[in-house]
Scaffold this active site. Structure first.
Site, PDB file in Angstrom:
ATOM      1  N   GLY A 130       1.755   5.705  -8.588  1.00  0.00           N
ATOM      2  CA  GLY A 130       1.785   7.170  -9.114  1.00  0.00           C
ATOM      3  C   GLY A 130       1.355   8.236  -8.146  1.00  0.00           C
ATOM      4  N   SER A 132       4.221  11.255  -6.753  1.00  0.00           N
ATOM      5  CA  SER A 132       4.607  12.382  -6.867  1.00  0.00           C
ATOM      6  C   SER A 132       4.347  13.099  -8.207  1.00  0.00           C
ATOM      7  CB  SER A 132       6.644  12.898  -7.221  1.00  0.00           C
ATOM      8  OG  SER A 132       7.034  11.995  -5.682  1.00  0.00           O
ATOM      9  N   GLU A 248       6.692   0.287   2.598  1.00  0.00           N
ATOM     10  CA  GLU A 248       8.158   0.535   1.488  1.00  0.00           C
ATOM     11  C   GLU A 248       9.827   1.388   2.210  1.00  0.00           C
ATOM     12  OE1 GLU A 248       7.048   4.062  -1.283  1.00  0.00           O
ATOM     13  OE2 GLU A 248       8.969   4.562  -1.674  1.00  0.00           O
TER      14      GLU A 248
END
Lengths: 382, 319
Positions: A130, A132, A248
């Site tokens: 969570g 953007s 990431e």
């Protein structure tokens, strides 16, 4: 200056896993059609994830006391690249394995770790990110979702947008403002564990331009979170998110997104008469793949040593997503160069899907333009 | 630059040659070459039994790239690699510390080193009739080189063109490291509109892309070095790995040159400022031995012929 990369080859113990993963993929074969395999990241298959978990390949690098495999970052690299190269449906456990579990291990409380990590490692518990919001994309520090402390814990209000798999996950790790004012930027943000079955949460899937529904908008209307929903320290959310992004931005998933198309084209070239133009294009892409993979492994080596190479990872992601986007762009020209003589239907379907979805490669996980700003700062500019 | 005791010991000499070549400029190439011979670094890749340092190409890479970083106009990397590649065949030449490079030398034609702008050559190693030969040459960089003496055929089998191209490419990767440093320094120093030009997003984005090319080239150089293994019989080249790496380094040359000059503005195209020594080298080096397309074609052909998937070909040959 960003340190120059140091080549790192895979240790033999990690390389040895490759044949095991291939045997697993024979028993659990990915879809036959290349245009389905091209959706590897978005293929949500809980049974596949659980089978992978049973094999010990989800949460592979986590300590065994939390159900993990106690393996190295290189072991994990081999498993990931094999799954992605095969186009396996990894989406269900993907975020939990890549980001949420390492985050919880590093910043989570002991009870969070004991409760959540074993179920993540079993391939049963799925997470979404969570970050953007409608008004906070690249400018992540402007998030306006707010969690206000009360006697029962935290009261959450606001919304998230573009949240991949929110409709099919059990938990979200949400970045929210927990203190200070909207204009305080990076100060006063925290990461919170949100059980997506709680009352007050509405999740709406958003269909993408290829007809798939993987991302969502998520609304929080007075969602009551317990005290122990807080991950790490109150106000440390920004630093935690930044550290998370190094995981990431540098893995094989930033290189292999368009491999199903490249393989499909190469198969087709062997059936027709490849000329020097085809050979040149294939040779360039193979050479870029080789160098990118080496760069990506050099980041893995730093992660394995406990470092957080945020900026080198951003550099590899920029190069990797450019490669992934160049594959459909270059192959469309190579295939079309033959005039009306098009490739077989599967190749054309895979080309069409990969071409239309390719712009997302340099959006997810931080846009190219933001990453290049990070790289410039890493080089000592600005 | 990578930490290396060998690099630390030779770098002052490289730097001194660089200063005399670029900024003064009053280089005496033969005197510089003699100093290199004295240093013993021509034998970096030879075993200790041959008075060498016994380094693998990968271990020697920081030194080999530094020759490009300091824009050495001498066949140092070429000679060190050829000594390692052809130790028995060249025993006499090695004893005499001859300066060698890869090139072509047809009958009645000028001798042509693969790399332009080389000073101090004693002989070219050339491909001929499916084998290789050593051709003694005389001349200089302005007049060009001519065959001077008897050509000696060697029994060794080696893809000499690939070796020469790799020797050039390792130096090009080093040159790109220097060009990136110069460009970042200039962007942080030069002020316009009241602030350093490196503060403007347009330049930041270009320099970030350039950084990516340079990092790719440096990694490609490491891949190539890993594909050049020395044994008792010489250097064996892992063709696909070295060809792919050379292609990547060559593909980076033009974009790196373009951005470096764009950032530097007018000062970058003056004779006085050192940038042109590097950008000239990168432009010529891209062509030397064949441009990226030549090498990419070979890699693509090999991938198709292998019958393996692209991914498996990469794992098996290019990892």
């Amino acid at each position: 200056m960003i340190p120059w990369p140091q080549r790192q080859t895979l240790p033999a113990s990690a390389e040895a896993l490759r044949s095991e993963v291939r045997a697993f993929l024979v028993a659990h074969p990915p879809a036959a059609a290349a245009d389905v395999r091209a959706r590897s990241w978005m293929g949500f298959d809980a049974a596949f994830s659980q089978a992978l978990g049973e094999r010990g390949w989800v949460g592979l690098t986590l300590p065994t006391q939390y159900g993990g495999g106690g393996g190295s970052a290189f072991d994990r690299y081999v498993i990931l690249e094999e799954l992605l190269a095969a186009g396996a449906p990894v989406s269900a456990h993907w975020i939990a394995d890549r980001q949420s579990a390492p985050l919880l291990l590093r910043f989570g409380s002991d009870s969070q770790r004991r409760e959540l990590l074993p179920r993540i490692c079993a391939g049963e518990l799925y997470f979404c990110i969570g970050m953007s919001e409608p008004g906070a994309g690249s400018d992540l520090a402007s998030v306006s979702t707010r969690a206000v402390p009360n006697d029962q814990g935290w009261l959450l209000n606001g919304s998230k947008l573009w949240t991949t798999n929110a409709d099919r996950c059990h938990y979200m790790i949400a970045l929210a403002r927990t203190s200070g004012q909207h204009g305080d930027r990076q100060q006063g943000l925290s990461q919170l564990l949100v059980d997506l079955s709680l009352p007050g949460i509405t999740i709406r899937p958003i269909r993408d331009l290829a007809g798939d529904a993987h991302f969502n908008e998520v609304f929080f209307d007075n969602v009551q979170l317990p005290h122990d929903a807080l991950i790490g320290a109150e106000g440390d959310g920004w630093q935690q998110v930044t550290a998370e992004l190094a995981f990431e931005r540098s893995g094989p998933e930033r290189i292999l997104s368009a491999m199903a198309l490249l393989e499909c084209w190469c198969d087709w070239l062997r059936l027709c008469e490849a000329d020097t133009g085809d050979q040149r294009t294939l040779g360039e892409l193979v050479s870029r793949l080789a160098v990118l993979r080496s760069l990506s492994l050099s980041i893995t080596a730093q992660l394995a040593q406990g470092q957080s190479p945020v900026i080198p990872a951003a550099l590899v992601k920029d190069l990797g997503t450019t490669f992934e986007q160049d594959i459909p762009a270059m192959l469309a020209d190579q295939i079309g160069r033959r005039g009306g003589e098009h490739g077989r239907v599967e190749l054309m379907r895979t080309l069409a899907y990969t071409s239309i979805i390719a712009p997302t490669y340099s959006l997810r996980g931080g846009t190219r333009e933001i990453l290049r700003g990070l790289i410039a700062r890493g080089m000592g500019l600005r | 630059m990578t930490d290396s005791v060998f690099l630390d010991s030779i770098q002052p000499l490289f730097q001194d040659i660089h200063a005399h070549f670029t900024s003064q400029p009053d280089l005496n190439p033969q005197a510089a070459w003699d100093e290199l011979v004295q240093s013993g670094f021509l034998r970096l890749l030879l075993p200790e039994s041959a008075e060498g340092a016994g380094l693998s190409v990968a271990e020697a890479l920081p030194v080999l790239m530094a020759a490009g970083y300091w824009a050495l106009p001498l066949p140092y990397v070429e000679t060190a690699l050829l000594y390692a590649a052809l130790p028995d065949a060249l025993a006499d030449a090695i004893d005499g510390n001859l300066a060698l490079a890869v090139g072509t030398c047809g009958p009645g034609e000028p001798a042509q080193p693969l790399r332009l702008g080389l000073h101090c050559l004693d002989a070219l190693v050339t491909a001929k009739d499916g084998g290789i030969t050593v051709a003694p040459v005389s001349g200089d960089v302005e007049q060009g080189w001519r065959l001077q003496g008897e050509v000696t055929p060697l029994s060794q089998v080696l893809d000499i063109r690939l070796l020469g191209t790799a020797a050039e490419c390792l130096q090009l990767a080093g040159a790109m490291q220097r060009v990136l440093e110069l460009t970042v320094d200039y962007a942080n120093t030069r002020q316009q509109f009241g602030r350093p030009i490196g503060k403007y997003q347009a330049l930041q984005q270009q320099i970030s892309v350039m950084t990516g090319h340079c990092h790719s080239a440096v990694m490609a150089a490491q891949l190539a070095a890993g594909g050049m293994q020395r044994s008792n019989t010489g250097l064996s080249l892992d063709h696909h790995r070295v060809a792919a790496a050379c292609g990547m380094i060559k593909a980076a040359c033009q974009p790196v040159v373009s951005t470096a000059h764009a950032v530097h503005g007018a000062i970058g195209v003056t004779e006085e400022y050192e940038l042109h020594h590097y950008t000239r080298r990168l432009l010529a080096g891209r062509l030397a031995g064949g441009s990226e397309s030549r090498w990419f074609e070979q890699v693509g052909q090999a991938c198709l012929d292998s019958g393996a998937s692209v991914f498996d070909f990469t794992l098996a040959n290019l990892s």
